[in-house]
Every structure is written in structure tokens, then in C-alpha cells.
Write a protein that holds these residues in place. Structure first.
Motif, PDB file in Angstrom:
ATOM      1  N   ILE A 137       0.820  -1.213   0.000  1.00  0.00           N
ATOM      2  CA  ILE A 137       0.000   0.000   0.000  1.00  0.00           C
ATOM      3  C   ILE A 137       0.856   1.267   0.000  1.00  0.00           C
ATOM      4  N   ILE A 138       1.959   1.287   0.732  1.00  0.00           N
ATOM      5  CA  ILE A 138       2.775   2.500   0.875  1.00  0.00           C
ATOM      6  C   ILE A 138       3.232   3.077  -0.468  1.00  0.00           C
ATOM      7  N   PRO A 139       3.780   2.282  -1.397  1.00  0.00           N
ATOM      8  CA  PRO A 139       4.181   2.872  -2.682  1.00  0.00           C
ATOM      9  C   PRO A 139       3.015   3.485  -3.460  1.00  0.00           C
ATOM     10  N   GLY A 140       1.845   2.861  -3.354  1.00  0.00           N
ATOM     11  CA  GLY A 140       0.673   3.430  -4.022  1.00  0.00           C
ATOM     12  C   GLY A 140       0.272   4.766  -3.441  1.00  0.00           C
ATOM     13  N   ILE A 141       0.328   4.881  -2.124  1.00  0.00           N
ATOM     14  CA  ILE A 141      -0.015   6.149  -1.465  1.00  0.00           C
ATOM     15  C   ILE A 141       1.017   7.214  -1.805  1.00  0.00           C
ATOM     16  N   LYS A 142       2.306   6.844  -1.798  1.00  0.00           N
ATOM     17  CA  LYS A 142       3.358   7.806  -2.163  1.00  0.00           C
ATOM     18  C   LYS A 142       3.169   8.288  -3.595  1.00  0.00           C
ATOM     19  N   LYS A 143       2.834   7.360  -4.475  1.00  0.00           N
ATOM     20  CA  LYS A 143       2.648   7.722  -5.886  1.00  0.00           C
ATOM     21  C   LYS A 143       1.424   8.629  -6.053  1.00  0.00           C
ATOM     22  N   MET A 144       0.377   8.394  -5.252  1.00  0.00           N
ATOM     23  CA  MET A 144      -0.841   9.190  -5.341  1.00  0.00           C
ATOM     24  C   MET A 144      -0.587  10.629  -4.929  1.00  0.00           C
ATOM     25  N   PHE A 145       0.221  10.845  -3.891  1.00  0.00           N
ATOM     26  CA  PHE A 145       0.445  12.190  -3.380  1.00  0.00           C
ATOM     27  C   PHE A 145       1.639  12.899  -4.020  1.00  0.00           C
ATOM     28  N   SER A 146       2.425  12.194  -4.807  1.00  0.00           N
ATOM     29  CA  SER A 146       3.610  12.833  -5.399  1.00  0.00           C
ATOM     30  C   SER A 146       3.260  13.679  -6.613  1.00  0.00           C
ATOM     31  N   LYS A 147       2.142  13.467  -7.230  1.00  0.00           N
ATOM     32  CA  LYS A 147       1.797  14.251  -8.426  1.00  0.00           C
ATOM     33  C   LYS A 147       0.896  15.391  -8.130  1.00  0.00           C
TER      34      LYS A 147
END
Length: 147
Positions: A137-147
């Protein structure tokens, strides 16, 4: 070495094909089919091939592990983490989750240490599953908030 292995595999394949055609028919009762020589020989060949595969897999994995110090360091770090999870799980397991007298009445003799070991195994499974889900889940959340 490659040619020898190739010939051994061809020989085992031919033996397996001959044994395949000597297997008992579907009409034969299972109690008789289990005692079939050809079936037992096929199981022996399977165990031999499985043993060879395990030995070579472990040999090459260990060779690769010990030739690179970084890989050895990563492996030891991972093993230490696993041992930490097992220690935490053992500490969390109580061993009093089951009524031992009730289990004995049902014909399942058990001890408190057996129940604690089973509880530890379940706790290890739950902790490792939770870690895996979090790491997915963590990489998905990071990717969601990085853009």
C-alpha cells in the motif's frame, strides 16, 4: 557435464514414458493401484529429480550468497528480521487459548506448549501478512500524493 546431464534426463524421460504405459487402469481399485510397481518407481524417479533440483538450487543460491558481501549482508538482515518477528510472536502467544481437558476428551492429546507453538505460528503469519500488505500500500499512497 552438460552432455552427461542431458543423457541422464533423456534416460529418465524414457523410463518415465515406459512406466506411464504400465500404470494400472482406471478400473483397478485404488487399494491395488497404490501397490503397483510402476507407480512406485515413478514416485521414486520424482523424488530423485526433486532432490537433485533442491540440491542444485541450494548450492547455486549459497554460492551466489557467499560470493557477494552485499548479498550476504542483506540475507543476514532479513534473517534477523524474521527471527525478531518469531520472537515477538512467541511472546504474544499465550498457550491458554484452548481448554486442554476438552481437547483430551475429544481424543486430541495436546499440551500448553503445543498450543503456544501453534499460536506463535499464527502470529508470525498475521504479522508477515500485515507487513506485506503495508509494503504493497505505501508505494501506491506515495505515488498518489507525489503528483
Amino acid at each position: 557435464m552438460h552432455k552427461i546431464l542431458k543423457y541422464i534426463l533423456i534416460a529418465l524421460s524414457l523410463i518415465g514414458a515406459v512406466l506411464w504405459f504400465q500404470l494400472p487402469s482406471a478400473d483397478m481399485p485404488a487399494s491395488e493401484a497404490v501397490n503397483s510397481t510402476s507407480m512406485n518407481l515413478m514416485f521414486i524417479i520424482t523424488y530423485i529429480l526433486l532432490g537433485i533440483a533442491i540440491v542444485f538450487s541450494l548450492a547455486f543460491a549459497l554460492k551466489n550468497l557467499f560470493t557477494t558481501p552485499e548479498n550476504l549482508k542483506k540475507a543476514l538482515f532479513t534473517l534477523g528480521g524474521l527471527l525478531l518477528v518469531v520472537a515477538i510472536s512467541y511472546g504474544l502467544a499465550s498457550g491458554t487459548d484452548v481448554d486442554l481437558n476438552e481437547m483430551a476428551n475429544k481424543g486430541i492429546p495436546t499440551t500448553e506448549s503445543t498450543v503456544k507453538t501453534i499460536g506463535m505460528g499464527l502470529n508470525v503469519f498475521f504479522i508477515l501478512t500485515a507487513i506485506a500488505v503495508v509494503l504493497l500500500i505505501i508505494p501506491g499512497i506515495k505515488k498518489m500524493f507525489s503528483k
